[in-house]
Design a protein around this motif. Sequence first.
Motif, short mmCIF file in Angstrom:
data_model
loop_
_atom_site.label_atom_id
_atom_site.label_comp_id
_atom_site.label_asym_id
_atom_site.label_seq_id
_atom_site.Cartn_x
_atom_site.Cartn_y
_atom_site.Cartn_z
N PRO A 222 -2.67 14.64 17.06
CA PRO A 222 -1.97 13.74 16.13
C PRO A 222 -2.93 13.25 15.05
CG PRO A 222 -1.50 13.18 18.42
CD PRO A 222 -2.60 14.18 18.45
N THR A 223 -2.48 13.29 13.80
CA THR A 223 -3.38 13.00 12.69
C THR A 223 -2.76 12.01 11.72
OG1 THR A 223 -4.30 15.24 12.83
CG2 THR A 223 -4.75 13.99 10.82
N LEU A 224 -3.52 10.97 11.41
CA LEU A 224 -3.15 9.99 10.39
C LEU A 224 -4.05 10.18 9.18
CD1 LEU A 224 -1.72 7.36 9.39
CD2 LEU A 224 -3.57 6.09 10.54
N VAL A 225 -3.45 10.29 8.01
CA VAL A 225 -4.20 10.32 6.76
C VAL A 225 -3.88 9.02 6.03
CG1 VAL A 225 -4.58 11.52 4.57
CG2 VAL A 225 -4.09 12.83 6.65
N LEU A 226 -4.89 8.16 5.91
CA LEU A 226 -4.70 6.81 5.37
C LEU A 226 -5.55 6.66 4.11
CD1 LEU A 226 -3.43 3.98 5.80
CD2 LEU A 226 -5.45 3.42 7.19
N TRP A 227 -4.96 6.15 3.04
CA TRP A 227 -5.63 6.10 1.75
C TRP A 227 -5.46 4.74 1.08
CZ3 TRP A 227 -7.34 10.94 2.17
CH2 TRP A 227 -8.15 11.48 1.16
N GLY A 228 -6.48 4.32 0.36
CA GLY A 228 -6.36 3.13 -0.47
C GLY A 228 -5.54 3.44 -1.72
N GLN A 229 -4.53 2.66 -1.99
CA GLN A 229 -3.67 2.92 -3.15
C GLN A 229 -4.45 2.87 -4.46
OE1 GLN A 229 -0.23 0.38 -3.35
NE2 GLN A 229 0.80 1.37 -1.64
N GLU A 230 -5.53 2.12 -4.49
CA GLU A 230 -6.29 1.94 -5.73
C GLU A 230 -7.60 2.71 -5.72
OE1 GLU A 230 -4.71 0.37 -8.00
OE2 GLU A 230 -3.12 -0.37 -6.67
N ASP A 231 -7.69 3.75 -4.90
CA ASP A 231 -8.91 4.54 -4.80
C ASP A 231 -9.23 5.20 -6.15
OD1 ASP A 231 -10.98 6.32 -4.21
OD2 ASP A 231 -10.15 6.85 -2.25
N GLN A 232 -10.39 4.86 -6.73
CA GLN A 232 -10.81 5.43 -8.00
C GLN A 232 -11.70 6.66 -7.81
OE1 GLN A 232 -12.38 2.63 -10.94
NE2 GLN A 232 -11.46 0.93 -9.81
N TRP A 233 -12.14 6.92 -6.59
CA TRP A 233 -13.04 8.04 -6.33
C TRP A 233 -12.26 9.28 -5.92
CZ3 TRP A 233 -18.08 6.23 -3.42
CH2 TRP A 233 -18.68 5.19 -4.16
N LEU A 234 -11.33 9.11 -4.99
CA LEU A 234 -10.42 10.17 -4.56
C LEU A 234 -9.01 9.59 -4.59
CD1 LEU A 234 -12.28 11.71 -1.46
CD2 LEU A 234 -11.88 12.83 -3.65
N THR A 235 -8.18 10.08 -5.46
CA THR A 235 -6.87 9.48 -5.64
C THR A 235 -5.97 9.75 -4.44
OG1 THR A 235 -5.88 11.42 -6.70
CG2 THR A 235 -7.09 9.86 -8.12
#
Length: 284
Positions: A222-235
Motif C-alpha cells: 500500500p502506497t501513499l503519495v503525499l505532497w505540499g500544495q505549495e511545493d516550489q521545488w517539486l510541484t
Amino acid sequence: MSTSTKSAPWKLRQRIQVTGGEVAADVFGDGPPLVLVHGTPASSYLWRDAVPELARHHTVHVWDLLGFGASRVASGVRPSIAQQARTLAELVAHWGLTAPHLVGHDIGGGVVMRAHLVERVPSAGLALLDAAVIGPWNTPFTEHQQRYAEAYRSMPPHVFADIVEGRLRTATHRPMPEADAAAYLAPWSGAEGRQRWMDQVCAVTFEDTREVVDRLEHVTAPTLVLWGQEDQWLTPAAGERLAAAIPGARFDTAAGAGHFIAEDRPLETAEALVGFFGRHRLPS
C-alpha cells in the motif's frame, strides 16, 4: 523508549557502523515499525515535531543520511541515493525489522523505493512525501551547483552560507523561525560543511532512481503519495505522476505546506501517515 521530543533539543542517541560510514539514529515509541528517511538538504531534524504523534502508534526509527546531520561518510564513499538505499537495508537488518513501514521525503523517497525495489527490503506500507523518484527531479539550483562544482567548493564560506540559507528558506511555505533555520544550516557551516554540502550535491543523480522507475508497476505494498500544495521545488503535478505509476497508490496534498511538508505541517503529516498505515495494517 521516549515518545516525546519537544522537551529537549533534537539529538540522535545511537551511532551505528555501516559499510558506508557511521549513522546517527534513534528510536521512539511502540507499535508497528516505521522508518523515516529525510531528503536534502535536511536531516532527521525535519521529523522532530511529527515524531511525537507517530510514536503514539508506531515504533519510529529515524536516522541522518550518510553525510547529513550527525552521520558521517567513510573516506572514498559517495553519498549517492544508491549508497543511502544500501545503508537503509543495513539499518533495517540491524534493527531486526521484518517488514517496516517506510516513509521517504525528497531524495529520501528515492532512497526508500530503491531500498524496497532494488535492495529487496520488504515493507508493510510505503509513503512518499514530495519525493524525488520520477525524473527529472533536480532543481535548477542543484543542476547549477553540479555544473560549477569547483566554483562552489572554493567559494568563501560566508558567501556560500548566504546562498544556502536563501535556498533553504524556499523549502517551506510558512516563514521558518530563525532557530529552526539555524538547526538545518548547522551541519553545512564553515569550510567543512561547504565540502559536505557539495559532496552530496554532486553524488545525487536521477540515474540512481531510473531503475526504480522501471519497477514501479511491480509495487504491491500500500502506497501513499503525499505532497505540499505549495511545493516550489517539486510541484504537486510530479506527485500525481508518481501516484499514477504505482498500482493502487493514493495521492493527497497538504494545504499550506511547501516542499518541507513535515516542517510546515508536522501534525497533519503525522496524522496522514498514521491514518493511511492504520487502514492498511496487516492482521496479526
